[in-house]
Write an enzyme that holds these catalytic residues in place. Structure first.
Site, PDB file in Angstrom:
ATOM      1  N   ASP A  95     -27.614 -92.670 -16.497  1.00 30.20           N
ATOM      2  CA  ASP A  95     -26.655 -93.706 -16.130  1.00 30.20           C
ATOM      3  C   ASP A  95     -26.630 -93.827 -14.605  1.00 30.20           C
ATOM      4  OD1 ASP A  95     -24.434 -95.404 -16.099  1.00 30.20           O
ATOM      5  OD2 ASP A  95     -23.501 -94.353 -17.788  1.00 30.20           O
ATOM      6  N   ASP A 195     -25.061 -99.323 -14.300  1.00 32.03           N
ATOM      7  CA  ASP A 195     -23.630 -99.611 -14.350  1.00 32.03           C
ATOM      8  C   ASP A 195     -23.297-100.899 -13.595  1.00 32.03           C
ATOM      9  OD1 ASP A 195     -21.007 -98.450 -15.114  1.00 32.03           O
ATOM     10  OD2 ASP A 195     -20.658 -98.411 -12.951  1.00 32.03           O
ATOM     11  N   GLU A 246     -25.594-103.036 -17.544  1.00 31.96           N
ATOM     12  CA  GLU A 246     -24.242-103.272 -18.051  1.00 31.96           C
ATOM     13  C   GLU A 246     -23.686-104.475 -17.329  1.00 31.96           C
ATOM     14  OE1 GLU A 246     -19.823-101.395 -18.424  1.00 31.96           O
ATOM     15  OE2 GLU A 246     -20.962-101.424 -16.576  1.00 31.96           O
ATOM     16  N   HIS A 320     -17.832 -95.499 -24.133  1.00 33.98           N
ATOM     17  CA  HIS A 320     -16.747 -94.707 -23.551  1.00 33.98           C
ATOM     18  C   HIS A 320     -15.653 -95.567 -22.921  1.00 33.98           C
ATOM     19  CE1 HIS A 320     -19.360 -95.938 -20.392  1.00 33.98           C
ATOM     20  NE2 HIS A 320     -18.485 -95.552 -19.488  1.00 33.98           N
ATOM     21  N   ASP A 321     -15.861 -96.876 -22.851  1.00 38.65           N
ATOM     22  CA  ASP A 321     -14.852 -97.770 -22.263  1.00 38.65           C
ATOM     23  C   ASP A 321     -14.085 -98.570 -23.307  1.00 38.65           C
ATOM     24  OD1 ASP A 321     -15.587 -97.066 -19.673  1.00 38.65           O
ATOM     25  OD2 ASP A 321     -17.013 -98.724 -19.472  1.00 38.65           O
TER      26      ASP A 321
HETATM   27  O1  TEU Z   1     -17.544-100.077 -16.526  1.00 39.54           O
HETATM   28  C1  TEU Z   1     -17.534-101.356 -16.006  1.00 39.54           C
HETATM   29  C2  TEU Z   1     -16.585-102.255 -16.599  1.00 39.54           C
HETATM   30  O2  TEU Z   1     -16.920-103.367 -16.906  1.00 39.54           O
HETATM   31  C3  TEU Z   1     -15.197-101.748 -16.738  1.00 39.54           C
HETATM   32  O3  TEU Z   1     -14.433-102.365 -15.768  1.00 39.54           O
HETATM   33  C4  TEU Z   1     -14.679-102.095 -18.038  1.00 39.54           C
HETATM   34  O4  TEU Z   1     -14.370-103.458 -18.066  1.00 39.54           O
HETATM   35  C5  TEU Z   1     -13.453-101.307 -18.252  1.00 39.54           C
HETATM   36  O5  TEU Z   1     -13.800 -99.955 -18.291  1.00 39.54           O
HETATM   37  C6  TEU Z   1     -12.836-101.681 -19.560  1.00 39.54           C
HETATM   38  O6  TEU Z   1     -11.493-101.436 -19.476  1.00 39.54           O
HETATM   39  C7  TEU Z   1     -18.387 -99.173 -15.928  1.00 39.54           C
HETATM   40  C8  TEU Z   1     -18.281 -97.833 -16.602  1.00 39.54           C
HETATM   41  O7  TEU Z   1     -18.733 -97.944 -17.915  1.00 39.54           O
HETATM   42  C9  TEU Z   1     -16.871 -97.349 -16.493  1.00 39.54           C
HETATM   43  O8  TEU Z   1     -16.649 -96.167 -17.208  1.00 39.54           O
HETATM   44  C10 TEU Z   1     -16.576 -97.169 -15.024  1.00 39.54           C
HETATM   45  O9  TEU Z   1     -15.232 -96.830 -14.863  1.00 39.54           O
HETATM   46  C11 TEU Z   1     -16.880 -98.420 -14.210  1.00 39.54           C
HETATM   47  O10 TEU Z   1     -18.130 -99.014 -14.557  1.00 39.54           O
HETATM   48  C12 TEU Z   1     -16.935 -98.094 -12.751  1.00 39.54           C
HETATM   49  O11 TEU Z   1     -18.094 -97.402 -12.455  1.00 39.54           O
END
Ligand code: TEU
Ligand code: CA
Length: 545
Positions: A95, A195, A246, A320-321
């Site tokens: 990642d 990311d 992403e 994970h989000d």
């Molecule tokens: O997430 C990016 C992202 O789009 C987030 O703002 C997402 O919309 C949010 O987590 C949903 O509530 C990536 C990673 O996957 C995330 O874990 C990180 O916190 C973020 O980038 C910053 O690096």
């Protein structure tokens, strides 16, 4: 390399398996479960960042891209993981968080000490009449600029204030990024997830009077240029490396741009449009039942659009989000197995590369936390404060967190019914979900009809039938109120997939029973008739004779 028949499994290392009794998952823990992953049948493991980091955003705030955080283990552990995985035909996807670094990164520290070379790695700007340079909002709440007194300047952070945005306009920064990738390719890493990579082009720093700033830094034209350059200088020189960008809010058009192989940018992209169908007025921290019609429309539009433009997508429900899909679009109380399998079928039969998030394959649910002290995620904790400041009643805030918090997906992997779900033998960094004694790997493996074996079957079918990995997509019964159905075709193979998204409504479909066989059923359906009464959350995959 054709990668269309591959399946990716996402591991959240912090919550997968602890082996050294500190309550945090680690690399050795992943090694311990490689046989399990091989049994499932996956080809790649995408691991969330395990680099040195202060962990303010669970590793998405990177302090050193070249070293492993000691909490997860050592470089030797990683090398062992790479070689042990390879023995099982499994490869690692790393990642890469390249939109920002931690403010603890050496580059940022040098910038803070006044070193101009490194100040140019970031965005330091003067304010406007005692205000920040622009009114853009951070994704984690508040203004996206942080004041630095020594310089009387602000730096940009689209995420947490300890995540400073990198200036990709600077060729030195772009060189650093390619070097990092090449270093990991040398180590044997075969995939990269980038990311928030569609945010790296920031050109005009203007106030946004219509939104929160997004349009000034999302999907801007140079993202394509930068990606092509990065590919040329690193992963694009190899034909056995896969990449995924992403791109939360990207458009179909841009996604084609990023992923059409002729453009030499990325293998595929994630977008999150279909995971915003339970947002009231486009706002995440709200409560709304999911809109099935919109979900289906979005999935279909993206399938059709990306196919027309010869692009390729990652297809997924969980990461994970995101909250757990079983609790979100399924029914984790009355039809846990049926709806988990139906949701899996929907994704795995679409055109695109399926991603499975740890625990999804055993039917893990949302966390159902009831106290703010159970939450760990910086975004959730900020949201709690922001909603309180808005005067929203406490119990409503809890309902919102219950449905939306990223921690729903970050609880320990449920291996068995021992304390801490077999994840650790000491208190885990975040609590396991109350239901781990019923929902765990051990139980899944003992039950022939489990969600696990269904995922295993879906993966096997993808390897067996090219129509699943390579076939065209075409919607079926698009206007149907409770079904999402589609047809896939490849050479002389054809399948039709019916997914019934409801538990309490009955649905009858007409099929040409004599022309088709049942390829897969999530409710044990054995025989076909011309008129079929679909059961709650039934999925039915037919294959042309
Ligand atoms: O997430 C990016 C992202 O789009 C987030 O703002 C997402 O919309 C949010 O987590 C949903 O509530 C990536 C990673 O996957 C995330 O874990 C990180 O916190 C973020 O980038 C910053 O690096
Ligand atoms: Ca550990």
């Amino acid at each position: 390399m054709t990668f269309q028949d591959k399946v990716v499994y996402q591991i959240y290392p912090k919550s997968f398996q602890d082996t050294n009794h500190d309550g945090l998952g680690d690399i050795q823990g992943i090694i311990q479960h490689l046989d399990y992953l091989q049994k499932l049948g996956v080809d790649y493991i995408w691991m969330n960042p395990i680099f040195v980091s202060p962990q303010n955003d669970n590793g998405y705030d990177i302090q050193d891209y070249y070293s492993i955080d000691s909490r997860y283990g050592t470089m030797e552990d990683l090398e062992l993981l790479i070689s042990e995985a390879k023995k099982r035909n499994i490869y690692l996807m790393f990642d890469m968080v390249f939109n920002h670094t931690s403010t603890y990164h050496e580059w940022f520290q040098k910038a803070l000490s006044g070193d101009q070379k490194y100040k140019d790695y970031y965005f330091f700007k003067k304010g406007k009449n005692d205000n920040p340079p622009t009114n853009w909002e951070s994704k984690f709440g508040g203004n996206a600029w942080k004041y630095v007194e020594e310089f009387d300047e602000y730096y940009l952070h689209l995420f947490d204030e300890t995540q400073a945005d990198l200036n990709w306009k600077n060729p030195e920064v772009r060189k650093e990024m390619a070097n990092i990738i090449n270093f990991w390719i040398e180590k044997g890493i075969k995939g990269f997830r980038f990311d928030v990579i569609n945010l790296i082009d920031k050109e005009s720093f203007e106030d946004d009077f219509e939104g929160v700033g997004k349009r000034f830094y999302t999907d801007r034209p140079l993202v394509h240029t930068y990606l092509r350059e990065l590919a040329q200088n690193s992963f694009g020189q190899y034909d056995d490396i896969i990449t995924v960008g992403e791109m939360s809010a990207t458009s179909i058009e841009n996604c084609i741009g990023y992923t059409n192989p002729e453009h030499h940018e990325l293998s595929m992209a994630f977008n999150f449009h279909h995971l915003k169908v339970d947002y009231k007025n486009k706002e995440k921290w709200t409560l709304m039942p999911f809109d099935f019609k919109e979900l289906k429309q979005l999935l279909n539009d993206w399938q059709v659009g990306i196919q027309e433009g010869h692009g390729w997508n990652a297809v997924f429900w969980c990461c994970h989000d995101q909250p757990r899909v079983l609790s979100r679009f399924g029914d984790d109380k009355n039809y846990p197995k049926e709806s988990a399998k139906m949701l899996a079928t929907t994704i795995h039969m679409l055109r695109g590369t399926p991603y499975i998030y740890q625990g999804e394959e055993i039917g893990m649910t949302n966390a159902y936390f009831t106290d703010i002290h159970q939450y760990r995620d910086v975004e959730s904790l900020n949201a709690y404060q922001i909603l309180r400041d808005k005067g929203i009643p406490e119990d409503e805030i809890y309902q919102i967190l219950l449905a939306k918090s990223r921690d729903n997906a970050r609880t320990p992997m449920q291996w068995n019914d021992k304390p801490y779900a077999g994840f650790s033998d000491v208190e885990s960094w975040i609590e396991p979900i109350y239901n781990y004694k019923d929902i765990n790997v051990e139980k899944n493996l003992q039950d022939e009809d489990s969600v696990f074996y269904y995922y295993q079957k879906l993966i096997q079918l993808r390897k067996q039938y090219q129509v699943i990995s390579l076939g065209t997509y075409e919607p079926v019964l698009l206007e149907h109120p409770t079904l999402y159905a589609y047809k896939r075709q490849y050479q002389d193979q054809e399948i039709i997939v019916y997914n019934h998204f409801y538990g309490d409504e009955t649905t009858t479909i007409e099929v040409e029973a004599s022309q088709y066989d049942i390829l897969l059923s999530n409710v044990g359906r054995q025989t076909l008739e011309n008129t079929i009464q679909l059961k709650p959350y039934e999925s039915l995959v037919l294959i042309k004779k």
